[in-house]
Structure formats: C-alpha cells, structure tokens
Design an enzyme around this catalytic site. Structure first.
Site, short mmCIF file in Angstrom:
data_model
loop_
_atom_site.label_atom_id
_atom_site.label_comp_id
_atom_site.label_asym_id
_atom_site.label_seq_id
_atom_site.Cartn_x
_atom_site.Cartn_y
_atom_site.Cartn_z
N HIS A 1 0.83 -1.22 0.00
CA HIS A 1 0.00 0.00 0.00
C HIS A 1 0.86 1.26 0.00
O HIS A 1 0.92 1.97 1.00
CB HIS A 1 -0.89 0.06 1.24
N ASP B 1 -8.30 -13.05 11.44
CA ASP B 1 -7.51 -12.27 10.48
C ASP B 1 -6.91 -13.21 9.42
O ASP B 1 -7.64 -13.75 8.60
CB ASP B 1 -6.45 -11.48 11.28
#
Ligand SMILES: *[C@@H]1O[C@H](CO)[C@@H](O)[C@H](O)[C@H]1NC(C)=O
Ligand SMILES: *[C@@H]1O[C@H](CO)[C@@H](O)[C@H](O)[C@H]1NC(C)=O
Length: 359
Positions: free
Chosen positions: A136, A272
């Site tokens: 990102h 997760d």
C-alpha cells in the site's frame, strides 16, 4: 428512499466534520459489541523473536521450516512504526530463531513499501520460490512479485500487479507465477468513502477477486470485511476469513477459477489471516479478540491476542479450538499464526512476534 439517502448523507457529513473515527457507525458497532477480554491460555516455552518489534502482520512457512514475514504495516487508524515496511526471513530449524531483514533489489520504491498480506508460490517445474506481497504505497493497493534467493538470502523484485478491482487488497493466495486470489477488505476504492459511508452502511459489500494476466474478475462477494485467504493442500478449496462476521468461508474452485460457496464456520473471534498446515490440512488463524482496543490503542490497556485452529473443516463437524490466548500483556493484536513441527509462531499487526511450543 430519498429521505434515507438524505439522512445517510447528513450523518456522513456529521462524522466527516466530527472526527474521522466512525464510533457509532454499524461496522463500529460490530467491532465494539463483538470485542471481549480474552482469558489467558498460555503455552510453554514462549519467546519473543529478536528484530521483529514493528509488527509481523503476515507469516508464511514454506519449504522445510523456512518463513517469510511482512513487517511494518501502516494501516489507517492503527498504530505503526514510522520507518518503511520490510520483509524478514526466519529459519525455524536453527536454534537461534533470529529473523533477518531481506535486502530487496530491483525497481521497487523501498521508501513507500508498506507490506500487508503475503503468499509464497513454489514453481512445481523448477522449485523457484516466489513471494507475492500486498503493498500500500500512498494508501494505494497493488501486489508485488519477488523471486526469493535462498542462497543469497535476498529478494529480487520482478513485477507489480495493479488493477481497478484490486482496490483495497488485504491478503492474497498465489496459484501460479502470475495469478492469485485476493480479498478486498473495503467496498469503496475511495479513501474518504471507505472510512465514512462504508462503516455507516455496515453491509456485506466486500469481495474476492481472481487475478491473472488473461482475466481479472470478482469470484465471490458478500463479506462484511474479507480478510485472510488461503488454499487447501489439494488446491481444491479456498478459505476466506470475514473478520467482522467472525467466520471462515469455504469455497470450491472451479476449472475457470470461479469460486462456489460450500459453507462457513463460526470461530467466535475477529479472525484475520489463515495459514494451512500442508500435512494435516488444519487451518490456523491469528485472531483479534478485542479489535475495539486496536483502534482505541492504549499501551496501558492493550488489545489481546488469540490463536484458533480449525480441524476437519470439510467434514460435517469441524473442530474449532482456541490454542493460545493472551490479554495483551505478552503479545498485542495477533494477526497470524502458523506451525512448523511442534512450534507455533504468532505474528501481530504492529507489535512483536512470539514463538511457543505446542506442548
Ligand atoms: C521499528 O520502528 C521504530 C520506530 O518507528 C524504528 O526506530 C525502528 O528502526 C524500527 N525497526 C525496524 C526493524 O524496522
Ligand atoms: C521456473 O518455472 C516458472 C513456472 O513455474 C517459470 O515462470 C520460470 O521462468 C522458471 N524459471 C527458470 C529459471 O527456469
């Protein structure tokens, strides 16, 4: 509908003007109400690994006891270190258990490297090990492809995969040198809509995308927040964790790489990342029992950690077991758990990395 639309816009504007955290939004209610205090359920001989103090969001064990680890994630709303992200290597067969940072060569911008989910693909043809990394830079989403050099202990950056459908990628599972499945953890590509309108709507709007050089398509949708993704040892099933819904979904792969929903298994925690034991097929989940405390971070009142194992997931009666839990005083905010032999490795979003004996 007009009125509803107007109210939504009005509330959104209210929140935009009154702080970026959507405390009363529906997703936040799920985060708040679903959070609980874990009761310590410790394992023997746990040690915190050296050098990994800024998170180990995702860990993948491959080959014979080798692990690659993504560290230094910067995720909106969560604490993070101010140095760029890194990839670490750990040889689980060595007694020193000291992770080392892997140097990266090639054209990748290392200053903006922000690694998130990772996946290792080993070429069945020649044994070359490839590492796929969700990255990102500047809040964007893209997937980096590296070649892992085991002899030289380094990574060579080979390629960057970008596509409008890969807009909010959280995790990936590689199924070839140029193909993977990816989860998007948000529906809106736009940063502002992600943090305002989306939590307010609180709808299951996120998806799973299949990416290859020939085609890119949405292959599954209807997740509140699709997160971890992995594949069964026989490559026939894909597992997807919906972190806000506390469920792991089982999907069957079709010949055209489409996915068909088989079932879901409740795990009772904010699951997760998913790792799969290649020998047993068991799923190992790093889980966040108190995700609320992740966003309201206070080191004096830390978020806990939890490791969950799912056995026989394809059978009529999967067995869901909490293998480890900590109230945050040993390890905060676990995002991944994986095993090698009788060792359990636990990674975190922004904290340390723990290695314990399973018995
Ligand atoms: C961890 O983060 C701290 C603070 O941002 C930084 O000083 C340190 O160098 C980081 N460590 C690694 C291994 O990246
Ligand atoms: C190894 O195999 C992969 C396909 O699995 C191929 O893309 C790659 O070029 C091969 N590398 C070498 C050095 O032959």
């Amino acid at each position: 509908m007009e009125t509803v639309g107007f109210i939504s816009v009005a509330i959104t504007l209210f929140y935009m003007l009154h702080g970026e955290r959507m405390i009363n939004a529906r997703h936040s209610m799920k985060i708040y109400l679903g959070s609980r205090e874990p009761v310590n359920n410790h394992l023997p001989n746990c040690v915190l690994l050296k050098n990994l103090n800024n998170g180990s969001e995702d860990i993948t064990v491959f080959g014979d006891g080798l692990a690659l680890i993504s560290s230094g994630l910067k995720y909106p709303g969560l604490p993070s270190s101010d140095v760029p992200g890194k990839i670490f290597f750990l040889n689980l067969k060595k007694s020193d258990m000291e992770p080392m940072e892997l140097p990266i060569s090639g054209k990748l911008d290392l200053e903006t490297f922000n690694p998130h989910g990772i996946s290792v693909y080993t070429s069945p043809a020649n044994g070359t090990v490839y590492l796929f990394v969700v990255n990102h830079p500047q809040h964007k989403s893209q997937v980096e492809l590296f070649k892992f050099d085991e002899a030289g202990l380094s990574l060579l950056h080979l390629n960057t995969f970008k596509h409008r459908l890969l807009h909010s990628v959280n995790n990936i599972v590689a199924v070839g040198v140029d193909r993977f499945y990816a989860t998007n953890d948000h529906h809106f590509p736009d940063e502002l809509l992600k943090t305002t309108v989306e939590p307010l709507l609180g709808q299951p709007l996120t998806n799973v995308v299949y990416y290859s050089t020939e085609e890119v398509k949405v292959v599954s949708e209807g997740y509140y927040m699709a997160n971890g993704i992995n594949i069964s040892p026989d490559q026939r099933h894909i597992y997807v964790a919906d972190i806000l819904d506390h469920k792991v979904h089982v999907l069957e792969r079709k010949t055209d790489n489409a996915l068909v929903s088989v079932k879901s298994v409740s795990v009772g925690s904010f699951c997760d990342n998913i790792e799969v034991d290649p020998k047993t097929g068991d799923l190992w989940l790093g889980s966040l029992p108190n995700i609320w405390k992740m966003f309201q971070f206070d080191p004096k009142n830390p978020p806990g950690s939890e490791v969950i194992r799912i056995q026989n997931i394809l059978s009529e009666e999967p067995v869901v077991t909490q293998v480890y839990a900590d109230d945050g005083h040993v390890i905060m905010g676990s995002s991944v758990a994986t095993v090698y032999g009788r060792k359990l490795l636990i990674g975190t979003v922004f904290h340390k990395t723990l290695c314990c004996d399973l018995d």
